[in-house]
Design a protein around this motif. Structure first.
Motif, PDB file in Angstrom:
ATOM      1  N   TRP A  73       0.825  -1.218   0.000  1.00  0.00           N
ATOM      2  CA  TRP A  73       0.000   0.000   0.000  1.00  0.00           C
ATOM      3  C   TRP A  73       0.857   1.265   0.000  1.00  0.00           C
ATOM      4  O   TRP A  73       0.367   2.351   0.290  1.00  0.00           O
ATOM      5  N   ALA A  74       2.134   1.117  -0.317  1.00  0.00           N
ATOM      6  CA  ALA A  74       3.086   2.228  -0.387  1.00  0.00           C
ATOM      7  C   ALA A  74       3.342   2.859   0.973  1.00  0.00           C
ATOM      8  O   ALA A  74       3.736   4.027   1.059  1.00  0.00           O
ATOM      9  N   ASN A  75       3.122   2.091   2.054  1.00  0.00           N
ATOM     10  CA  ASN A  75       3.601   2.520   3.367  1.00  0.00           C
ATOM     11  C   ASN A  75       5.108   2.289   3.391  1.00  0.00           C
ATOM     12  O   ASN A  75       5.572   1.172   3.142  1.00  0.00           O
ATOM     13  N   ARG A  76       5.889   3.332   3.671  1.00  0.00           N
ATOM     14  CA  ARG A  76       7.330   3.253   3.645  1.00  0.00           C
ATOM     15  C   ARG A  76       7.854   2.620   4.933  1.00  0.00           C
ATOM     16  O   ARG A  76       7.497   3.055   6.033  1.00  0.00           O
ATOM     17  N   ILE A  77       8.701   1.597   4.804  1.00  0.00           N
ATOM     18  CA  ILE A  77       9.276   0.878   5.938  1.00  0.00           C
ATOM     19  C   ILE A  77      10.794   1.019   5.873  1.00  0.00           C
ATOM     20  O   ILE A  77      11.389   0.885   4.795  1.00  0.00           O
ATOM     21  N   GLU A  78      11.416   1.308   6.995  1.00  0.00           N
ATOM     22  CA  GLU A  78      12.864   1.420   7.066  1.00  0.00           C
ATOM     23  C   GLU A  78      13.348   0.515   8.198  1.00  0.00           C
ATOM     24  O   GLU A  78      12.879   0.610   9.324  1.00  0.00           O
ATOM     25  N   VAL A  79      14.289  -0.378   7.889  1.00  0.00           N
ATOM     26  CA  VAL A  79      14.824  -1.292   8.879  1.00  0.00           C
ATOM     27  C   VAL A  79      16.283  -0.981   9.108  1.00  0.00           C
ATOM     28  O   VAL A  79      17.061  -0.822   8.152  1.00  0.00           O
ATOM     29  N   THR A  80      16.664  -0.865  10.367  1.00  0.00           N
ATOM     30  CA  THR A  80      18.033  -0.534  10.716  1.00  0.00           C
ATOM     31  C   THR A  80      18.462  -1.362  11.919  1.00  0.00           C
ATOM     32  O   THR A  80      17.626  -2.027  12.541  1.00  0.00           O
TER      33      THR A  80
END
Length: 327
Positions: free
Chosen positions: A315-322
């Motif tokens: 759904w174009a929710n931006r996810i960032e994993v660090t």
């Protein structure tokens, strides 16, 4: 699912970024209502958070002492800076001023709520009292979920906020691999009378708090499971048919949830006010590498700079994993 395809047990959530129209009003809500501290304020961006529980001490000016590592649980802010002060701080909400954007239309995917968890009920009561007295119209509900006590609000731009406290894991119950949850009304005034203390209220912004989970509105629960469980590597902890899905790492009740209560059938989001970014923190660089491989093998387009892996859900929710401490 193979155990090596699961996110590490120590995975947690990082700060949630919100795109906002009125930066001053939104900063005031999270600072004066939720009682978060402004950690960084630069131009069109404000970072608010709380101290880390048992966080390490940094030297005056916010630099890590020579030869020292950032203590576990401490967070380095954008650009590698460490906040000035005592214990290292934990960002909770990042506000980005985007006055040209408009609110999403009803029924679109996006944020359902950001959930801030507190270490004890006195700290939760202090935050509840503060929001309820300064922003009384923002209160939307309360519940004893068996695993937690939770109070719900809506911020000035319509983003959902949950403030909660977890019962000890030894008090949680599981049935056939699913966490037992319920929604039992809590009288907010009775909760305050029982748990609010002058000390907790006076020192609320100096007490620990962090993002415990993030709940999203999505278009389809089956597609959410395919992405967040089968690809990203969370484990399912509870499901409500085609309405909602709860997922976690390491046996937590849920780090993320997705529902279709207001968004069934929604497609990809357009640029709008509201959710800008969801951050997930894994414990080690190897975990980040394994995740990147899984995502690419599944055909998910990723951006990887060696420190952070970013991608979008269906759904174009931006996810960032660090890795923890790098968010």
């Amino acid at each position: 699912m193979n155990s090596q395809d699961l996110l590490a047990a120590d995975t947690g959530m990082g700060a949630v970024t919100l795109r906002v129209a009125d930066l001053d009003a939104m900063t005031a809500f999270y600072r004066d209502g939720v009682r978060l501290t402004v950690l960084v304020q630069e131009g069109a961006r404000v970072v608010l958070g709380r101290p880390a529980a048992g966080g390490g001490v940094v030297s005056a000016g916010g630099t890590v002492p020579a030869g020292g590592d950032v203590p576990v649980g401490g967070t380095v802010l954008a650009g590698g800076a460490v906040p000035a002060g005592g214990a290292l701080d934990v960002p909770v909400v990042v506000l980005e001023h985007e006055p040209a954007l408009r609110h999403a239309s009803p029924g679109q995917a996006g944020l359902f709520h950001t959930a801030v968890v507190f270490d004890d009920r006195a700290d939760l009561a202090a935050a509840l009292y503060s929001v309820a007295t300064r922003y009384p119209q923002s209160f939307t509900g309360s519940a004893d979920h068996l695993i937690s006590n939770a109070f719900y609000f809506t911020d000035p731009e319509g983003n959902g906020v949950e403030l909660y406290w977890d019962r000890d894991r030894t008090e949680w119950s599981w049935t056939h691999g699913s966490i037992d949850m319920d929604t039992v009304y809590i009288d907010p005034n009775a909760f305050l009378q029982e748990h609010l203390t002058p000390e907790a209220l006076e020192h609320a912004d100096a007490r620990p708090g962090r993002v415990g989970h993030v709940h999203l509105s999505v278009g389809d629960v089956a597609a959410a499971k395919a992405f967040y469980v089968d690809t990203l590597g969370f484990a399912t902890t509870a499901a409500m048919g085609s309405q909602a899905l709860f997922v976690s790492a390491g046996g937590y009740h849920h780090h993320m949830a997705m529902n279709t209560w207001n968004s069934r059938g929604a497609g990809r989001r357009q640029q709008a006010l509201g959710l800008g970014l969801v951050r997930i923190e894994v414990p080690a660089v190897d975990d980040l590498g394994a995740l990147t491989t899984r995502m690419r093998d599944a055909g998910v387009q990723t951006a990887d700079d060696g420190r952070t892996v970013a991608f979008e859900d269906p759904w174009a929710n931006r996810i960032e994993v660090t890795t923890a401490g790098r968010g």
